[in-house]
Design an enzyme around this catalytic site. Sequence first.
Site, PDB file in Angstrom:
ATOM      1  N   LYS A  73       2.258  -3.488   6.845  1.00  0.00           N
ATOM      2  CA  LYS A  73       2.644  -3.500   5.420  1.00  0.00           C
ATOM      3  C   LYS A  73       4.157  -3.309   5.306  1.00  0.00           C
ATOM      4  O   LYS A  73       4.829  -4.012   4.551  1.00  0.00           O
ATOM      5  CB  LYS A  73       1.919  -2.399   4.645  1.00  0.00           C
ATOM      6  CG  LYS A  73       0.425  -2.601   4.488  1.00  0.00           C
ATOM      7  CD  LYS A  73       0.081  -3.874   3.715  1.00  0.00           C
ATOM      8  CE  LYS A  73      -1.413  -3.989   3.464  1.00  0.00           C
ATOM      9  NZ  LYS A  73      -1.791  -5.286   2.861  1.00  0.00           N
ATOM     10  N   SER A 101       0.836  -1.204   0.000  1.00  0.00           N
ATOM     11  CA  SER A 101       0.000   0.000   0.000  1.00  0.00           C
ATOM     12  C   SER A 101       0.866   1.247   0.000  1.00  0.00           C
ATOM     13  O   SER A 101       1.972   1.251   0.540  1.00  0.00           O
ATOM     14  CB  SER A 101      -0.880  -0.014   1.261  1.00  0.00           C
ATOM     15  OG  SER A 101      -1.460   1.242   1.476  1.00  0.00           O
ATOM     16  N   TYR A 118      -1.495  -0.589  11.165  1.00  0.00           N
ATOM     17  CA  TYR A 118      -1.825  -1.154   9.841  1.00  0.00           C
ATOM     18  C   TYR A 118      -0.674  -0.874   8.871  1.00  0.00           C
ATOM     19  O   TYR A 118      -0.175  -1.777   8.204  1.00  0.00           O
ATOM     20  CB  TYR A 118      -3.128  -0.553   9.296  1.00  0.00           C
ATOM     21  CG  TYR A 118      -3.254  -0.717   7.802  1.00  0.00           C
ATOM     22  CD1 TYR A 118      -3.004   0.367   6.949  1.00  0.00           C
ATOM     23  CD2 TYR A 118      -3.542  -1.945   7.238  1.00  0.00           C
ATOM     24  CE1 TYR A 118      -3.062   0.214   5.578  1.00  0.00           C
ATOM     25  CE2 TYR A 118      -3.601  -2.108   5.861  1.00  0.00           C
ATOM     26  CZ  TYR A 118      -3.357  -1.016   5.038  1.00  0.00           C
ATOM     27  OH  TYR A 118      -3.401  -1.170   3.676  1.00  0.00           O
TER      28      TYR A 118
HETATM   29  C1  WQD Z   1      -9.245   9.578   1.462  1.00  0.00           C
HETATM   30  C2  WQD Z   1      -9.511  11.058   1.709  1.00  0.00           C
HETATM   31  C3  WQD Z   1      -9.630  11.654   4.033  1.00  0.00           C
HETATM   32  C4  WQD Z   1     -13.307   9.370   4.835  1.00  0.00           C
HETATM   33  C5  WQD Z   1      -6.446   4.548   3.373  1.00  0.00           C
HETATM   34  C6  WQD Z   1      -5.292   3.672   3.829  1.00  0.00           C
HETATM   35  C7  WQD Z   1      -4.653   3.039   2.609  1.00  0.00           C
HETATM   36  C8  WQD Z   1      -5.706   2.276   1.847  1.00  0.00           C
HETATM   37  C9  WQD Z   1      -6.782   3.256   1.385  1.00  0.00           C
HETATM   38  C10 WQD Z   1      -5.983   0.019   2.581  1.00  0.00           C
HETATM   39  C11 WQD Z   1      -8.673  11.642   2.838  1.00  0.00           C
HETATM   40  C12 WQD Z   1     -10.973  11.879   3.352  1.00  0.00           C
HETATM   41  C13 WQD Z   1     -12.185   9.935   4.247  1.00  0.00           C
HETATM   42  C14 WQD Z   1     -14.374  10.206   5.238  1.00  0.00           C
HETATM   43  C15 WQD Z   1     -13.167  12.120   4.445  1.00  0.00           C
HETATM   44  N1  WQD Z   1      -6.301   1.304   2.649  1.00  0.00           N
HETATM   45  N2  WQD Z   1     -12.125  11.275   4.048  1.00  0.00           N
HETATM   46  N3  WQD Z   1     -14.264  11.566   5.039  1.00  0.00           N
HETATM   47  O1  WQD Z   1      -6.736   7.487   4.166  1.00  0.00           O
HETATM   48  O2  WQD Z   1      -6.027   7.956   1.735  1.00  0.00           O
HETATM   49  O3  WQD Z   1      -5.974   5.616   2.602  1.00  0.00           O
HETATM   50  O4  WQD Z   1      -7.360   3.812   2.586  1.00  0.00           O
HETATM   51  O5  WQD Z   1      -5.183  -0.504   1.861  1.00  0.00           O
HETATM   52  O6  WQD Z   1      -3.649   2.173   3.031  1.00  0.00           O
HETATM   53  O7  WQD Z   1      -4.335   4.499   4.457  1.00  0.00           O
HETATM   54  O8  WQD Z   1      -8.168   6.733   2.190  1.00  0.00           O
HETATM   55  O9  WQD Z   1     -10.578   6.904   1.713  1.00  0.00           O
HETATM   56  O10 WQD Z   1      -9.819   6.910   4.146  1.00  0.00           O
HETATM   57  O11 WQD Z   1      -9.385   8.901   2.726  1.00  0.00           O
HETATM   58  O12 WQD Z   1     -13.100  13.361   4.265  1.00  0.00           O
HETATM   59  O13 WQD Z   1     -15.436   9.753   5.784  1.00  0.00           O
HETATM   60  O14 WQD Z   1     -10.873  11.222   2.096  1.00  0.00           O
HETATM   61  O15 WQD Z   1      -9.341  12.719   4.937  1.00  0.00           O
HETATM   62  O16 WQD Z   1      -8.346  12.977   2.497  1.00  0.00           O
HETATM   63  P1  WQD Z   1      -6.689   7.057   2.730  1.00  0.00           P
HETATM   64  P2  WQD Z   1      -9.568   7.305   2.731  1.00  0.00           P
END
Ligand code: WQD
Length: 332
Positions: free
Chosen positions: A152, A124, A148
């Site tokens: 990885k 990841s 997490y």
């Molecule tokens: C994306 C953007 C949040 C939820 C994570 C893991 C990564 C992979 C993908 C597993 C950010 C914003 C999010 C919400 C929001 N996972 N957000 N409201 O954090 O980039 O990556 O998921 O393999 O390893 O780290 O993805 O979708 O959680 O967030 O505003 O309810 O959306 O702040 O900017 P992230 P995400």
Amino acid sequence: MKVLVTGGAGYIGSHTVVELLESGYEVVIVDNFSNSDSSVLDKISMITDKEFIFYEGDVCDKKFLEEIFTNENIDSVIHFAGYKAVGESVEKPLMYYQNNIGSTLNLLEVMEKFGVYNLVFSSSATVYGKPHTLPIKEDFPLSATNPYGYTKLMIEQILKDLSKSNDKWNIVLLRYFNPIGAHESGLIGENPKDIPNNIMPYIMRVATGEYEMVHVFGDDYDTEDGTGVRDYIHVVDLAKGHIKAIDYLNSNGGLGIFNLGTGNGYSVMELIKMTEKVNNVKVPYVVEGRRPGDIASCYADPSLANEKLGWRAEKDIEDMCRDAYRFASKKQ
Ligand code: WQD
């Protein structure tokens, strides 16, 4: 060529199984349904009209794994199985280390015992921590900010050491950016069992009326509109990257490390507006404080995968939003 897919009933796993079957591979799926549903197996059959073998059980169970390798003549393994919720990993670190690291060590020991040395590992972009510049290249410094992410990072280190110790091992680490979207049939897609941690499944549950509004975690980042920017990649493009990685394994020995991203960044607000536009739906939202541990921007330099794997993401953000909504509205 027979490929064992651990976590093959999961979001990325099921899309990869579809691509493997449609590329003519024989597939053995292992899944314990801890974050997936058995109905996905029927959907894979409906999409591909192909046979595959399924074993229900836990990759942490060595006897169970040995039974599979005894029964099946496995050529390569794609290892997806693992917990992946950042927030949950902070609350339950031992569960994450035990499951993610333990299952991988089990798998590697059984593979070695049965002389199976081809492995594609689901890593990841989280292993890059907070990048010093963008776009992110594979030789950037690595770090983690939560258990997490550390699992990885640690598994990558285990695989690098294993590769150095014995040149029989052929290993590819695929660093996913942000997988979203769904198969065009609308039959499989991202459907977390609990409240989604990730933005896109949450947006989809608001778009289909299941939830009231999206909670936008911060609009004061140093980005164009102040909301977080990520490299969203269509899950089907990601799945196809795994087929290319299996091909790469069979023609290159040693260790390969590749970013699977589009190289384009989109903000949370852009994702919300695009979802509304392509699906003609409303997605209400409220801006709240930043989520601890989040970074402002993250997107890939995918040129190494383009060049060495002969792989490139083909679907755009409109495809991702359209396909995600088709799945979300069908499963209602
Ligand atoms: C994306 C953007 C949040 C939820 C994570 C893991 C990564 C992979 C993908 C597993 C950010 C914003 C999010 C919400 C929001 N996972 N957000 N409201 O954090 O980039 O990556 O998921 O393999 O390893 O780290 O993805 O979708 O959680 O967030 O505003 O309810 O959306 O702040 O900017 P992230 P995400």
